[in-house]
Design an enzyme around this catalytic site. Structure first.
Site, mmCIF file in Angstrom:
data_model
loop_
_atom_site.group_PDB
_atom_site.id
_atom_site.type_symbol
_atom_site.label_atom_id
_atom_site.label_comp_id
_atom_site.label_asym_id
_atom_site.label_seq_id
_atom_site.Cartn_x
_atom_site.Cartn_y
_atom_site.Cartn_z
ATOM 1 N N ASP A 1 0.693 -1.389 0.081
ATOM 2 C CA ASP A 1 0.150 -0.024 0.029
ATOM 3 C C ASP A 1 0.850 1.260 0.048
ATOM 4 O O ASP A 1 1.873 1.240 0.881
ATOM 5 C CB ASP A 1 -0.925 -0.023 1.065
ATOM 6 C CG ASP A 1 -2.074 0.885 0.796
ATOM 7 O OD1 ASP A 1 -2.482 1.404 -0.198
ATOM 8 O OD2 ASP A 1 -2.725 1.483 2.077
ATOM 9 N N HIS B 1 -3.951 14.030 1.285
ATOM 10 C CA HIS B 1 -4.259 13.340 2.221
ATOM 11 C C HIS B 1 -2.863 13.221 3.187
ATOM 12 O O HIS B 1 -2.912 13.274 4.366
ATOM 13 C CB HIS B 1 -4.034 11.657 1.887
ATOM 14 C CG HIS B 1 -4.207 10.840 2.867
ATOM 15 N ND1 HIS B 1 -5.363 10.429 3.654
ATOM 16 C CD2 HIS B 1 -3.396 9.626 3.086
ATOM 17 C CE1 HIS B 1 -5.123 9.418 4.415
ATOM 18 N NE2 HIS B 1 -3.665 8.965 4.184
ATOM 19 N N ARG C 1 1.985 17.094 13.188
ATOM 20 C CA ARG C 1 3.029 18.116 13.286
ATOM 21 C C ARG C 1 2.365 19.259 12.462
ATOM 22 O O ARG C 1 2.621 19.440 11.305
ATOM 23 C CB ARG C 1 4.124 17.273 12.238
ATOM 24 C CG ARG C 1 4.863 16.096 12.591
ATOM 25 C CD ARG C 1 5.814 15.699 11.415
ATOM 26 N NE ARG C 1 5.292 15.467 10.358
ATOM 27 C CZ ARG C 1 4.493 14.296 10.135
ATOM 28 N NH1 ARG C 1 4.455 13.264 10.926
ATOM 29 N NH2 ARG C 1 4.002 14.185 8.636
ATOM 30 N N GLU D 1 -10.311 3.782 3.860
ATOM 31 C CA GLU D 1 -9.626 4.347 2.982
ATOM 32 C C GLU D 1 -9.959 4.113 1.622
ATOM 33 O O GLU D 1 -9.784 3.088 1.191
ATOM 34 C CB GLU D 1 -8.068 4.162 3.162
ATOM 35 C CG GLU D 1 -7.658 4.792 4.637
ATOM 36 C CD GLU D 1 -6.109 4.743 4.955
ATOM 37 O OE1 GLU D 1 -5.553 3.984 4.197
ATOM 38 O OE2 GLU D 1 -5.517 5.374 5.718
ATOM 39 N N GLU E 1 -9.424 3.869 -2.141
ATOM 40 C CA GLU E 1 -7.959 3.945 -2.810
ATOM 41 C C GLU E 1 -8.295 3.267 -3.985
ATOM 42 O O GLU E 1 -9.361 2.562 -4.318
ATOM 43 C CB GLU E 1 -6.987 2.748 -2.062
ATOM 44 C CG GLU E 1 -6.886 3.486 -0.710
ATOM 45 C CD GLU E 1 -5.559 2.815 -0.073
ATOM 46 O OE1 GLU E 1 -4.732 2.010 -0.651
ATOM 47 O OE2 GLU E 1 -5.349 2.993 1.090
ATOM 48 N N ASP F 1 -9.046 0.103 2.271
ATOM 49 C CA ASP F 1 -8.090 -0.347 3.216
ATOM 50 C C ASP F 1 -8.693 0.160 4.678
ATOM 51 O O ASP F 1 -8.208 1.262 5.099
ATOM 52 C CB ASP F 1 -6.541 0.311 2.912
ATOM 53 C CG ASP F 1 -5.576 0.552 3.941
ATOM 54 O OD1 ASP F 1 -5.604 -0.603 4.561
ATOM 55 O OD2 ASP F 1 -4.703 1.107 4.011
ATOM 56 N N ARG G 1 -7.784 3.300 13.601
ATOM 57 C CA ARG G 1 -6.950 4.527 13.792
ATOM 58 C C ARG G 1 -6.188 4.236 15.457
ATOM 59 O O ARG G 1 -5.098 4.671 15.361
ATOM 60 C CB ARG G 1 -7.680 5.935 13.795
ATOM 61 C CG ARG G 1 -8.208 6.080 12.368
ATOM 62 C CD ARG G 1 -7.040 5.786 11.103
ATOM 63 N NE ARG G 1 -7.577 6.238 9.995
ATOM 64 C CZ ARG G 1 -6.934 6.122 8.552
ATOM 65 N NH1 ARG G 1 -5.572 5.613 8.905
ATOM 66 N NH2 ARG G 1 -7.387 6.434 7.716
ATOM 67 N N GLN H 1 -3.586 1.747 15.279
ATOM 68 C CA GLN H 1 -2.649 2.204 14.231
ATOM 69 C C GLN H 1 -1.630 2.926 15.282
ATOM 70 O O GLN H 1 -0.497 3.146 14.903
ATOM 71 C CB GLN H 1 -3.085 2.809 13.046
ATOM 72 C CG GLN H 1 -2.237 3.130 11.904
ATOM 73 C CD GLN H 1 -2.784 3.932 11.011
ATOM 74 O OE1 GLN H 1 -4.058 4.031 10.804
ATOM 75 N NE2 GLN H 1 -2.112 4.121 10.047
ATOM 76 N N LYS I 1 -4.389 -2.327 10.465
ATOM 77 C CA LYS I 1 -4.970 -2.537 8.976
ATOM 78 C C LYS I 1 -4.845 -3.877 8.288
ATOM 79 O O LYS I 1 -5.565 -3.970 7.307
ATOM 80 C CB LYS I 1 -3.963 -1.602 7.976
ATOM 81 C CG LYS I 1 -3.861 -0.011 8.076
ATOM 82 C CD LYS I 1 -3.075 0.667 7.323
ATOM 83 C CE LYS I 1 -3.195 1.841 7.359
ATOM 84 N NZ LYS I 1 -4.145 2.570 6.486
ATOM 85 N N THR J 1 -8.644 -6.000 3.952
ATOM 86 C CA THR J 1 -8.653 -5.027 2.634
ATOM 87 C C THR J 1 -9.628 -5.540 1.807
ATOM 88 O O THR J 1 -9.594 -6.735 1.365
ATOM 89 C CB THR J 1 -7.369 -4.878 2.075
ATOM 90 O OG1 THR J 1 -6.243 -4.701 3.302
ATOM 91 C CG2 THR J 1 -7.173 -3.763 0.959
ATOM 92 N N THR K 1 -4.769 6.487 0.184
ATOM 93 C CA THR K 1 -5.866 7.282 0.113
ATOM 94 C C THR K 1 -6.077 8.277 -0.671
ATOM 95 O O THR K 1 -5.182 9.010 -0.935
ATOM 96 C CB THR K 1 -6.223 7.942 1.516
ATOM 97 O OG1 THR K 1 -6.051 6.902 2.543
ATOM 98 C CG2 THR K 1 -7.563 8.450 1.786
ATOM 99 N N GLU L 1 -9.637 12.047 8.076
ATOM 100 C CA GLU L 1 -9.497 13.577 7.555
ATOM 101 C C GLU L 1 -10.678 14.338 7.632
ATOM 102 O O GLU L 1 -10.576 15.611 8.069
ATOM 103 C CB GLU L 1 -9.102 13.675 6.014
ATOM 104 C CG GLU L 1 -7.583 13.080 5.630
ATOM 105 C CD GLU L 1 -7.412 12.839 4.029
ATOM 106 O OE1 GLU L 1 -7.120 13.738 3.397
ATOM 107 O OE2 GLU L 1 -7.232 11.990 3.672
HETATM 108 MN MN MN Z 1 -4.098 2.654 2.791
#
Ligand code: MN
Length: 440
Positions: free
Chosen positions: A140, A147, A156, A212, A214, A246, A250, A253, A266, A270, A373, A387
């Site tokens: 992936d 994204h 950050r 996600e 994709e 995907d 969170r 993760q 993850k 999938t 994503t 997001e």
């Molecule tokens: Mn992904």
């Protein structure tokens, strides 16, 4: 090598098939599309390959047995009669083009073989669509700059984009054994996460289940160990694409990913759409790659060709809808929560493939590459809840008044997509669907 993608009589917008296209979901599969898949039915539970056409499926094994593909090389015919798409994916690109031309001729209005071909076409509502490819490796990527910025900003705020992003398509090795066909139920996974107000992790069902949106890219012939594929030859090494979800937990993760990246957050599932849209079918929808940002360093030469800049992009428009159990019970339509476009991806699918094997890594026929994503610049073009919710600061209001943070049990997530270009027949991808089931 640097030429524009080839258009031929199979892309002619005026071409029509004799197969009925009255069903509402048939519009995805005009004769200009001809995506490949794998199916079984009650009469014959043996899995076999098929081609979606209107509201029907052409049984490829039956077509080979009826001698309808006799003009093709024996190896192509054998691959068409096989039980998985992998053998066909391993054939040279020109054989796949020849197969497309034969299928187009058989299914076109006015075909001399209509009667014999008709005997090989089943109604799609009568078949069960199966995982089309024996995926042995799944990687992936992370190719949307929107994204990357939106998620990076949460961690950050001053410095959302990491310095490698402009230099290479970032990726990680995923889990092939849990790539499953659309419709496979998603049981809410367990894992370790830091719960609100606690400094120690606890093991339990995820409370931050996300999707996600994709594009999945299937490798065609692939490459031998130690023999990279140049960017100029990458289009010959891509077989086709699908829709991919995907699924991501969170909270799991976030706790596990340092310092080695995605793992159990993850690998629980999938989902992929059942039909593989070939690169040939996408030829009318190839567009320039997204522009590089002005501050970006020049591309490394192995990731740059004029052809990739001019034709490496794909004009694919996604739609992501959510329907809760309460919405379905009340007869409400699914709610559109995102419409990202693939044209906004910063890296092309060909750069992904070339970069993947630039160190000599062997790619096998049927290996799956996720795009990462797909997100665009606007709030309507976001491809995941991380997001949309801005890291938990926002909620979504659904028709009927329910609110959503992350996914709840009973939620059904559906990804669809289409390609539209002036003077061309529009094509679609079918759907990639999953419903969240309570934790086991
Ligand atoms: Mn992904």
């Amino acid at each position: 090598v640097n030429a524009a993608p080839l258009l031929d009589e199979t892309h002619d917008a005026a071409l029509r098939s004799w197969v009925s296209a009255a069903a509402s979901d048939a519009a995805d599969f005009p004769i200009q599309n001809l995506p490949l898949g794998r199916f079984a039915n009650c009469a014959d539970p043996q899995p076999r390959l098929g081609v979606a056409i209107g509201d029907g499926v052409l049984d490829l094994r039956a077509a080979v047995n009826a001698g309808l593909l006799q003009a093709l090389p024996a190896a192509t015919q054998a691959a068409c009669a096989g039980a998985w798409l992998n053998d066909l994916m391993a054939r040279p690109a020109h054989e796949v083009v020849a197969l497309r031309r034969s299928l187009s001729a058989l299914l076109a209005l006015g075909s001399r073989e209509r009667q014999r071909t008709e005997a090989c076409v089943l109604r799609r509502s009568d078949v069960r669509l199966l995982m089309p490819v024996d995926v042995r490796n799944y990687t992936d990527f992370y190719t949307s700059i929107h994204h990357a910025r939106n998620t990076g900003r949460q961690l950050r705020p001053q410095n959302p984009l990491l310095p490698n992003f402009h230099h290479l398509p970032v990726g990680y090795h995923g889990r092939a054994s849990t790539v499953c066909v659309s419709g496979t139920p998603l049981y809410r996974p367990h894992g370790q996460a830091l719960r609100e107000g606690s400094e120690l992790p606890t093991f339990g069902p995820t409370q931050a289940l996300d999707y996600e949106c994709e594009l999945g890219v299937y490798v065609g012939r692939g490459n031998a160990l130690g023999q990279p594929v140049s960017l100029g030859h990458a289009p010959d090494a891509v077989f086709g694409v699908c829709l991919l979800n995907d699924w991501s937990a969170r909270d799991i993760q976030r706790f596990e990913a340092q310092p080695l990246g995605p793992f159990l957050g993850k690998s629980f599932l999938t989902s992929v759409s059942p039909w593989v849209v070939t690169l040939e079918a996408l030829a009318p929808f190839r567009i320039p790659a997204a522009a590089r940002e002005p501050q970006a360093a020049p591309l490394s030469s192995y990731l740059h060709t004029p052809a990739d800049r001019n034709f490496g992009g794909l004009d694919i428009r996604f739609q992501v809808t959510l329907s809760s159990r309460a919405m379905r019970d009340a007869g409400r339509a699914p709610c559109l929560i995102g419409s990202p476009q693939f044209r906004d991806q910063y890296w092309t699918i060909f750069q992904m493939l070339t970069h993947h094997c630039s160190n000599g890594c062997a790619l096998l026929p049927g290996d799956l590459l996720g795009s990462g994503t797909v997100s665009g610049p606007s709030d309507e073009e976001l491809g995941c809840l991380l997001e949309l919710l801005q890291g938990g600061q926002r909620t979504i209001t659904l028709p009927g008044g329910e609110t959503r943070g992350y996914l709840q049990d009973g939620d059904e997530l559906r990804i669809t997509a289409s390609c539209v270009a002036e003077g061309r027949a529009s094509i679609g991808f079918g759907a990639c669907v999953g419903c969240v089931m309570p934790a086991l």
